[in-house]
Design a protein around this motif. Structure first.
Motif, PDB file in Angstrom:
ATOM      1  N   UNK A  63       0.849  -1.191   0.000  1.00  0.00           N
ATOM      2  CA  UNK A  63       0.000   0.000   0.000  1.00  0.00           C
ATOM      3  C   UNK A  63       0.883   1.238   0.000  1.00  0.00           C
ATOM      4  N   UNK A  64       0.494   2.235  -0.774  1.00  0.00           N
ATOM      5  CA  UNK A  64       1.293   3.444  -0.909  1.00  0.00           C
ATOM      6  C   UNK A  64       1.063   4.368   0.283  1.00  0.00           C
ATOM      7  N   UNK A  65       2.125   4.992   0.802  1.00  0.00           N
ATOM      8  CA  UNK A  65       1.970   5.898   1.942  1.00  0.00           C
ATOM      9  C   UNK A  65       1.335   7.216   1.526  1.00  0.00           C
ATOM     10  N   UNK A  66       0.912   7.977   2.501  1.00  0.00           N
ATOM     11  CA  UNK A  66       0.345   9.298   2.239  1.00  0.00           C
ATOM     12  C   UNK A  66       1.402  10.208   1.621  1.00  0.00           C
ATOM     13  N   UNK A  67       0.970  11.003   0.638  1.00  0.00           N
ATOM     14  CA  UNK A  67       1.891  11.927  -0.017  1.00  0.00           C
ATOM     15  C   UNK A  67       2.088  13.176   0.829  1.00  0.00           C
ATOM     16  N   UNK A  68       3.358  13.521   1.049  1.00  0.00           N
ATOM     17  CA  UNK A  68       3.692  14.704   1.844  1.00  0.00           C
ATOM     18  C   UNK A  68       4.686  15.562   1.071  1.00  0.00           C
ATOM     19  N   UNK A  69       4.790  16.838   1.400  1.00  0.00           N
ATOM     20  CA  UNK A  69       5.789  17.685   0.734  1.00  0.00           C
ATOM     21  C   UNK A  69       7.206  17.192   1.018  1.00  0.00           C
ATOM     22  N   UNK A  70       8.077  17.397   0.052  1.00  0.00           N
ATOM     23  CA  UNK A  70       9.489  17.078   0.209  1.00  0.00           C
ATOM     24  C   UNK A  70      10.294  18.332  -0.099  1.00  0.00           C
ATOM     25  N   UNK A  71      11.071  18.784   0.861  1.00  0.00           N
ATOM     26  CA  UNK A  71      11.894  19.953   0.632  1.00  0.00           C
ATOM     27  C   UNK A  71      13.012  19.603  -0.349  1.00  0.00           C
ATOM     28  N   UNK A  72      13.256  20.455  -1.346  1.00  0.00           N
ATOM     29  CA  UNK A  72      14.294  20.148  -2.335  1.00  0.00           C
ATOM     30  C   UNK A  72      15.672  20.100  -1.691  1.00  0.00           C
ATOM     31  N   UNK A  73      16.561  19.321  -2.304  1.00  0.00           N
ATOM     32  CA  UNK A  73      17.907  19.184  -1.753  1.00  0.00           C
ATOM     33  C   UNK A  73      18.873  18.754  -2.856  1.00  0.00           C
ATOM     34  N   UNK A  74      20.070  19.308  -2.796  1.00  0.00           N
ATOM     35  CA  UNK A  74      21.151  18.784  -3.625  1.00  0.00           C
ATOM     36  C   UNK A  74      21.700  17.541  -2.926  1.00  0.00           C
ATOM     37  N   UNK A  75      21.537  16.410  -3.552  1.00  0.00           N
ATOM     38  CA  UNK A  75      22.047  15.177  -2.953  1.00  0.00           C
ATOM     39  C   UNK A  75      23.455  14.867  -3.453  1.00  0.00           C
ATOM     40  N   UNK A  76      23.894  15.549  -4.493  1.00  0.00           N
ATOM     41  CA  UNK A  76      25.275  15.558  -4.945  1.00  0.00           C
ATOM     42  C   UNK A  76      25.626  17.001  -5.294  1.00  0.00           C
ATOM     43  N   UNK A  77      26.893  17.254  -5.581  1.00  0.00           N
ATOM     44  CA  UNK A  77      27.290  18.613  -5.967  1.00  0.00           C
ATOM     45  C   UNK A  77      26.458  19.098  -7.144  1.00  0.00           C
ATOM     46  N   UNK A  78      26.128  18.175  -8.046  1.00  0.00           N
ATOM     47  CA  UNK A  78      25.503  18.539  -9.309  1.00  0.00           C
ATOM     48  C   UNK A  78      24.175  17.822  -9.551  1.00  0.00           C
ATOM     49  N   UNK A  79      23.534  17.350  -8.493  1.00  0.00           N
ATOM     50  CA  UNK A  79      22.238  16.659  -8.623  1.00  0.00           C
ATOM     51  C   UNK A  79      21.315  17.137  -7.514  1.00  0.00           C
ATOM     52  N   UNK A  80      20.103  17.533  -7.896  1.00  0.00           N
ATOM     53  CA  UNK A  80      19.087  17.933  -6.924  1.00  0.00           C
ATOM     54  C   UNK A  80      17.852  17.066  -7.083  1.00  0.00           C
ATOM     55  N   UNK A  81      17.162  16.843  -5.967  1.00  0.00           N
ATOM     56  CA  UNK A  81      15.916  16.075  -5.968  1.00  0.00           C
ATOM     57  C   UNK A  81      14.785  17.011  -5.561  1.00  0.00           C
ATOM     58  N   UNK A  82      13.692  16.972  -6.329  1.00  0.00           N
ATOM     59  CA  UNK A  82      12.533  17.834  -6.125  1.00  0.00           C
ATOM     60  C   UNK A  82      11.293  16.971  -6.192  1.00  0.00           C
ATOM     61  N   UNK A  83      10.269  17.278  -5.416  1.00  0.00           N
ATOM     62  CA  UNK A  83       9.034  16.524  -5.549  1.00  0.00           C
ATOM     63  C   UNK A  83       8.292  16.379  -4.254  1.00  0.00           C
ATOM     64  N   UNK A  84       7.720  15.200  -4.063  1.00  0.00           N
ATOM     65  CA  UNK A  84       6.945  14.886  -2.869  1.00  0.00           C
ATOM     66  C   UNK A  84       7.487  13.581  -2.283  1.00  0.00           C
ATOM     67  N   UNK A  85       6.889  13.140  -1.189  1.00  0.00           N
ATOM     68  CA  UNK A  85       7.297  11.858  -0.620  1.00  0.00           C
ATOM     69  C   UNK A  85       6.885  10.687  -1.511  1.00  0.00           C
ATOM     70  N   UNK A  86       5.989  10.919  -2.462  1.00  0.00           N
ATOM     71  CA  UNK A  86       5.539   9.846  -3.350  1.00  0.00           C
ATOM     72  C   UNK A  86       6.419   9.720  -4.583  1.00  0.00           C
ATOM     73  N   UNK A  87       6.710  10.831  -5.249  1.00  0.00           N
ATOM     74  CA  UNK A  87       7.441  10.798  -6.510  1.00  0.00           C
ATOM     75  C   UNK A  87       8.385  11.985  -6.564  1.00  0.00           C
ATOM     76  N   UNK A  88       9.540  11.758  -7.197  1.00  0.00           N
ATOM     77  CA  UNK A  88      10.534  12.811  -7.268  1.00  0.00           C
ATOM     78  C   UNK A  88      11.049  12.988  -8.698  1.00  0.00           C
ATOM     79  N   UNK A  89      11.429  14.239  -8.996  1.00  0.00           N
ATOM     80  CA  UNK A  89      12.160  14.566 -10.210  1.00  0.00           C
ATOM     81  C   UNK A  89      13.616  14.783  -9.823  1.00  0.00           C
ATOM     82  N   UNK A  90      14.522  14.416 -10.724  1.00  0.00           N
ATOM     83  CA  UNK A  90      15.954  14.517 -10.459  1.00  0.00           C
ATOM     84  C   UNK A  90      16.568  15.482 -11.456  1.00  0.00           C
ATOM     85  N   UNK A  91      17.212  16.539 -10.965  1.00  0.00           N
ATOM     86  CA  UNK A  91      17.800  17.568 -11.815  1.00  0.00           C
ATOM     87  C   UNK A  91      19.307  17.396 -11.872  1.00  0.00           C
ATOM     88  N   UNK A  92      19.840  17.205 -13.074  1.00  0.00           N
ATOM     89  CA  UNK A  92      21.277  17.138 -13.290  1.00  0.00           C
ATOM     90  C   UNK A  92      21.738  18.529 -13.692  1.00  0.00           C
TER      91      UNK A  92
END
Length: 324
Positions: A63-92
């Motif tokens: 079962x899928x969990x409730x969708x919550x906001x996700x604060x954006x973050x650079x997870x690498x020097x040159x990669x950021x993750x944006x989205x929600x707790x359900x689905x994310x976009x990855x920016x190179x």
């Protein structure tokens, strides 16, 4: 280039073989029932939180969990993750602009999550040059046309999934633009992304491999494009063939970073928060090493074999492995 008939036949044959690449005695003793496969996957996962999360994500009846906001973050020097707790976009984030992998679920998501999220991590959304849609479900392509209209971004998807969304979601689909060929290289600035067809989750799912940097040091990342197994047994077999083929590609590329567009499937959400809190001792929890990336794919393979075996059994859905 797209897979030729001989390559497709080879992959289809590989999907039917028992845990290829293992010693002969292990193959001879390979599990036969769904639950035995699930239990094997649990043993492979052990106490590794990334692998345990994958076992849970691939277990029947999730079962899928409730969708919550996700604060954006650079997870690498040159990669950021944006989205929600359900689905994310990855920016190179390259020297010549942004390659965005996935675009969330709607124009509203693009406007209110992706655009301000990029600004929050110090990137300019007008620098988005390409939107790579990993697969043709609306939570991945929904914001693509907004970004194309606002910033002139080019939208890429496999031919099979352009056809899929044209048939299933024509009112919400982005205008057909660039077609991803299997193994295609997309270069922007100093970054080259290799886009591999990994059908199964959808007919045209794509999984990229690309360089990333952490504190200036180069690593090689993969992003698995579609995790949840498809309903049809034949599609699960296609999914399994993709796992086997991509695992070999990862080994050749020296992948040591594992990413996913659904961070709940791979402990990714927790790893993001660990980085945000600075509790990793300066290490990056997405850099899991080559051995663990291989084990990640082995766990996925084993769980898919279990799901295929379960399709062929008369019994009701099996419980999730006890480890998770």
């Amino acid at each position: 280039m797209p897979l030729g008939p001989s390559r497709r036949a080879l992959l289809a044959t590989a999907a039917l073989l028992p845990l290829v690449g293992r010693p002969a005695e292990a193959s001879a003793a390979a599990p036969k029932t769904a639950q035995q496969y699930y239990d094997r996957a649990a043993r492979l996962a052990g106490d590794d939180p990334v692998l345990r999360a994958l076992v849970k994500a691939l277990s029947p009846g999730l079962s899928m969990p409730e969708t919550k906001p996700l604060q954006p973050l650079r997870i690498f020097d040159d990669v950021a993750v944006l989205g929600t707790s359900f689905v994310q976009a990855t920016a190179l984030l390259t020297a010549q602009g942004i390659i965005l992998i996935d675009a969330l679920g709607s124009p509203d998501d693009a406007e209110k999550i992706i655009v301000p999220g990029l600004r929050a991590v110090g990137a300019d959304p007008s620098a988005i040059k390409y939107v790579v849609v990993a697969h043709g479900h609306s939570d991945h392509f929904g914001g693509a046309q907004y970004l194309a209209d606002q910033y002139g971004a080019r939208v890429l998807m496999s031919r099979a999934d352009w056809d899929l969304i044209a048939a299933e979601r024509p009112a919400h689909a982005p205008r057909r633009d660039l077609v991803i060929a299997d193994g295609q290289r997309l270069t922007l600035g100093d970054t080259t992304v290799t886009l591999h067809h990994t059908p199964g989750h959808t007919p045209g799912t794509v999984s990229p491999i690309f360089p990333v940097r952490w504190k200036g040091r180069r690593h090689t990342a993969m992003l698995w494009g579609g995790t949840n197994p498809p309903a049809a047994t034949a599609a699960k077999r296609t999914n399994l063939a993709s796992v086997l083929s991509f695992a070999a590609t990862m080994r050749r590329a020296g992948v040591d970073v594992e990413l996913n567009n659904h961070g709940g499937a791979d402990h990714g959400l927790t790893r993001i928060e660990q980085l945000r809190a600075g509790t990793t001792g300066g290490e990056n929890p997405f850099v899991i090493g080559r051995a663990r990336t291989r084990r990640f794919m082995e766990v996925m393979e084993t769980m898919l074999r279990g799901r295929i075996a379960q399709d062929q059994e008369p019994s009701p859905a099996r419980p999730a492995p006890a480890c998770c």
